[in-house]
Design a protein around this motif. Structure first.
Motif, PDB file in Angstrom:
ATOM      1  N   UNK A 142       0.790  -1.029  -0.030  1.00  0.00           N
ATOM      2  CA  UNK A 142       0.007   0.057   0.159  1.00  0.00           C
ATOM      3  C   UNK A 142       0.898   1.227   0.072  1.00  0.00           C
ATOM      4  N   UNK A 143       1.895   1.184   0.866  1.00  0.00           N
ATOM      5  CA  UNK A 143       2.684   2.465   0.819  1.00  0.00           C
ATOM      6  C   UNK A 143       3.642   2.798  -0.219  1.00  0.00           C
ATOM      7  N   UNK A 144       4.168   1.573  -0.855  1.00  0.00           N
ATOM      8  CA  UNK A 144       5.160   1.543  -1.966  1.00  0.00           C
ATOM      9  C   UNK A 144       4.049   2.330  -3.233  1.00  0.00           C
ATOM     10  N   UNK A 145       2.981   1.956  -3.080  1.00  0.00           N
ATOM     11  CA  UNK A 145       2.049   2.449  -4.244  1.00  0.00           C
ATOM     12  C   UNK A 145       1.738   4.033  -3.834  1.00  0.00           C
ATOM     13  N   UNK A 146       1.119   4.174  -2.711  1.00  0.00           N
ATOM     14  CA  UNK A 146       0.687   5.499  -2.201  1.00  0.00           C
ATOM     15  C   UNK A 146       1.667   6.679  -2.428  1.00  0.00           C
ATOM     16  N   UNK A 147       3.043   6.160  -2.129  1.00  0.00           N
ATOM     17  CA  UNK A 147       4.026   7.367  -2.151  1.00  0.00           C
ATOM     18  C   UNK A 147       5.078   7.055  -3.230  1.00  0.00           C
ATOM     19  N   UNK A 148       4.706   6.512  -4.133  1.00  0.00           N
ATOM     20  CA  UNK A 148       5.478   6.135  -5.226  1.00  0.00           C
ATOM     21  C   UNK A 148       6.116   7.326  -5.840  1.00  0.00           C
ATOM     22  N   UNK A 149       5.634   8.412  -5.995  1.00  0.00           N
ATOM     23  CA  UNK A 149       6.280   9.573  -6.691  1.00  0.00           C
ATOM     24  C   UNK A 149       6.661  10.591  -5.882  1.00  0.00           C
ATOM     25  N   UNK A 150       6.662  10.317  -4.602  1.00  0.00           N
ATOM     26  CA  UNK A 150       7.096  11.402  -3.410  1.00  0.00           C
ATOM     27  C   UNK A 150       8.732  10.980  -3.022  1.00  0.00           C
ATOM     28  N   UNK A 151       9.396  11.907  -3.529  1.00  0.00           N
ATOM     29  CA  UNK A 151      10.949  11.692  -3.559  1.00  0.00           C
ATOM     30  C   UNK A 151      11.228  11.753  -2.066  1.00  0.00           C
ATOM     31  N   UNK A 152      10.495  12.497  -1.361  1.00  0.00           N
ATOM     32  CA  UNK A 152      10.853  12.718   0.345  1.00  0.00           C
ATOM     33  C   UNK A 152      10.910  11.168   0.863  1.00  0.00           C
ATOM     34  N   UNK A 153       9.917  10.222   0.534  1.00  0.00           N
ATOM     35  CA  UNK A 153       9.703   9.000   1.162  1.00  0.00           C
ATOM     36  C   UNK A 153      10.965   8.324   0.528  1.00  0.00           C
ATOM     37  N   UNK A 154      11.759   7.601   1.292  1.00  0.00           N
ATOM     38  CA  UNK A 154      12.845   6.733   0.608  1.00  0.00           C
ATOM     39  C   UNK A 154      13.025   5.274   1.177  1.00  0.00           C
ATOM     40  N   UNK A 155      12.074   5.333   2.522  1.00  0.00           N
ATOM     41  CA  UNK A 155      12.476   3.707   3.119  1.00  0.00           C
ATOM     42  C   UNK A 155      11.035   3.517   3.766  1.00  0.00           C
ATOM     43  N   UNK A 156      10.510   2.336   3.809  1.00  0.00           N
ATOM     44  CA  UNK A 156       9.280   1.856   4.527  1.00  0.00           C
ATOM     45  C   UNK A 156       9.837   0.612   5.504  1.00  0.00           C
ATOM     46  N   UNK A 157       9.725   1.057   6.846  1.00  0.00           N
ATOM     47  CA  UNK A 157      10.158  -0.102   7.915  1.00  0.00           C
ATOM     48  C   UNK A 157       9.145  -1.113   8.147  1.00  0.00           C
ATOM     49  N   UNK A 158       9.444  -2.320   8.701  1.00  0.00           N
ATOM     50  CA  UNK A 158       8.484  -3.056   9.214  1.00  0.00           C
ATOM     51  C   UNK A 158       8.355  -3.441  10.571  1.00  0.00           C
ATOM     52  N   UNK A 159       9.550  -2.834  11.231  1.00  0.00           N
ATOM     53  CA  UNK A 159       9.722  -2.798  12.890  1.00  0.00           C
ATOM     54  C   UNK A 159       8.929  -1.802  13.616  1.00  0.00           C
ATOM     55  N   UNK A 160       8.616  -1.738  14.868  1.00  0.00           N
ATOM     56  CA  UNK A 160       8.296  -0.745  15.602  1.00  0.00           C
ATOM     57  C   UNK A 160       8.970  -0.938  17.089  1.00  0.00           C
ATOM     58  N   UNK A 161       9.499  -0.164  17.435  1.00  0.00           N
ATOM     59  CA  UNK A 161      10.330  -0.162  18.653  1.00  0.00           C
ATOM     60  C   UNK A 161      10.063   0.859  19.758  1.00  0.00           C
ATOM     61  N   UNK A 162       8.688   1.253  19.590  1.00  0.00           N
ATOM     62  CA  UNK A 162       8.164   2.297  20.320  1.00  0.00           C
ATOM     63  C   UNK A 162       7.557   1.961  21.655  1.00  0.00           C
ATOM     64  N   UNK A 163       7.461   0.772  21.844  1.00  0.00           N
ATOM     65  CA  UNK A 163       7.218   0.205  22.998  1.00  0.00           C
ATOM     66  C   UNK A 163       5.573   0.328  23.555  1.00  0.00           C
ATOM     67  N   UNK A 164       4.843   0.357  22.472  1.00  0.00           N
ATOM     68  CA  UNK A 164       3.436   0.352  22.759  1.00  0.00           C
ATOM     69  C   UNK A 164       2.907   1.768  22.378  1.00  0.00           C
ATOM     70  N   UNK A 165       3.524   2.660  22.223  1.00  0.00           N
ATOM     71  CA  UNK A 165       3.260   4.110  21.865  1.00  0.00           C
ATOM     72  C   UNK A 165       2.617   4.167  20.458  1.00  0.00           C
TER      73      UNK A 165
END
Length: 313
Positions: free
Chosen positions: A123-146
């Motif tokens: 979804x995010x690869x397509x949604x942000x496909x043409x926005x050069x500001x977005x360079x990376x989509x991560x899969x992990x979350x280390x925010x401990x529930x926040x």
């Protein structure tokens, strides 16, 4: 915009699967890949190391895993006959991948994804496909529930690589040699990214260590690439990938008591895109203060290193 997450009958985003000598872990990750049955699977396998007697057998077992692909799939192989090491093997594999696809997902053999990770990336690869500001989509979350922001994910400078996705347009900027780093360091541009001197020190020592050859990492040059291009990363508000590879055989994650080892997976049932593409500073500061503040390596201040980096002082 809300996007329901469900398993696609035939997943249409290419996946790069990076292997080396851990067939047991790789089989677990392959099982998760099988859940979405990608149309195209790219597999990179580094060669055995000299003087490591078990490597050849384990690398061969990783190659044999490809015989277990039992769904309609175009499988592309990049098999190294000699060991390139983590930095060169992974960066070479990603470059090979993006030479053939416009966008895709990258999984290493110890990064176990929840099935919703794949559709989150799609979804995010397509949604942000043409926005050069977005360079990376991560899969992990280390925010401990926040939960940060009004979306199912937030934007941050912090780049996590345990299961991720990107675009050719972003990876084309990658420079594994970090050629501009001496000027970046001399001008103290890290201060433009982080205000905390201890966080600045962590990253400078990390980058110095990579340039000096003390840390064999492809990921730090990728982080550097994102920052010097004023890029942002997408991070989910739930943890979609867990690292199952902590232990003595790992390259960088040797201590299986680490707090980030084997974190529970937390599926995302839908994607709600944030209203604004603005960095979530609180999330970035949390990650910096908890994971990227204490120096990870001995500070390098030798005159020989300064000369190598082209530094004046």
């Amino acid at each position: 915009m809300n996007q329901q997450i469900g398993v696609l009958m035939q997943f249409d985003v290419p996946i790069l699967f990076v292997l080396f000598n851990r067939p047991d872990l790789a089989r677990q990750v392959l099982h998760q890949i099988r859940q979405v049955q990608p149309r195209e699977l790219f597999v990179s396998i580094d060669g055995p190391r000299p003087n490591h007697p078990t490597d050849a057998e384990r690398v061969a077992e990783c190659q044999a895993l490809l015989d277990e692909i039992d769904w309609p799939c175009s499988v592309h192989r990049l098999v190294q006959h000699q060991n390139l090491g983590c930095k060169k093997a992974v960066s070479t594999a990603i470059t090979w991948f993006f030479q053939q696809v416009e966008m895709g997902i990258i999984l290493e053999d110890d990064c176990l994804p929840d099935p919703s990770f794949f559709t989150f990336c799609r979804e995010n690869l397509h949604y942000h496909r043409h926005n050069a500001t977005l360079m990376h989509i991560a899969g992990v979350n280390f925010q401990r529930g926040q939960w940060h922001g009004d979306g199912s994910y937030f934007y941050t400078k912090i780049c996590h690589v345990w299961g991720w996705a990107s675009w050719r347009r972003a990876w084309e900027k990658y420079d594994v040699a970090m050629n501009s780093y001496p000027v970046f360091r001399e001008q103290n541009r890290i201060a433009d990214l982080f205000t905390d001197p201890k966080v600045q020190q962590y990253w400078i020592e990390a980058f110095d260590s990579v340039l000096a050859g003390h840390v064999n990492s492809w990921a730090y040059p990728w982080v550097y690439t994102i920052w010097i291009n004023n890029g942002l990363c997408i991070c989910p508000n739930r943890n979609l990938v867990t690292n199952i590879g902590f232990g003595g055989e790992a390259t960088h994650t040797r201590d299986n008591r680490e707090s980030l080892a084997n974190l529970p997976l937390q599926p995302l049932d839908e994607i709600n895109h944030p209203a604004f593409i603005i960095e979530n500073v609180l999330a970035t500061e949390y990650s910096s203060n908890h994971y990227f503040k204490k120096p990870g390596w001995v500070t390098i201040k030798t005159e020989s290193l300064k000369r190598r980096l082209g530094l004046k002082n």
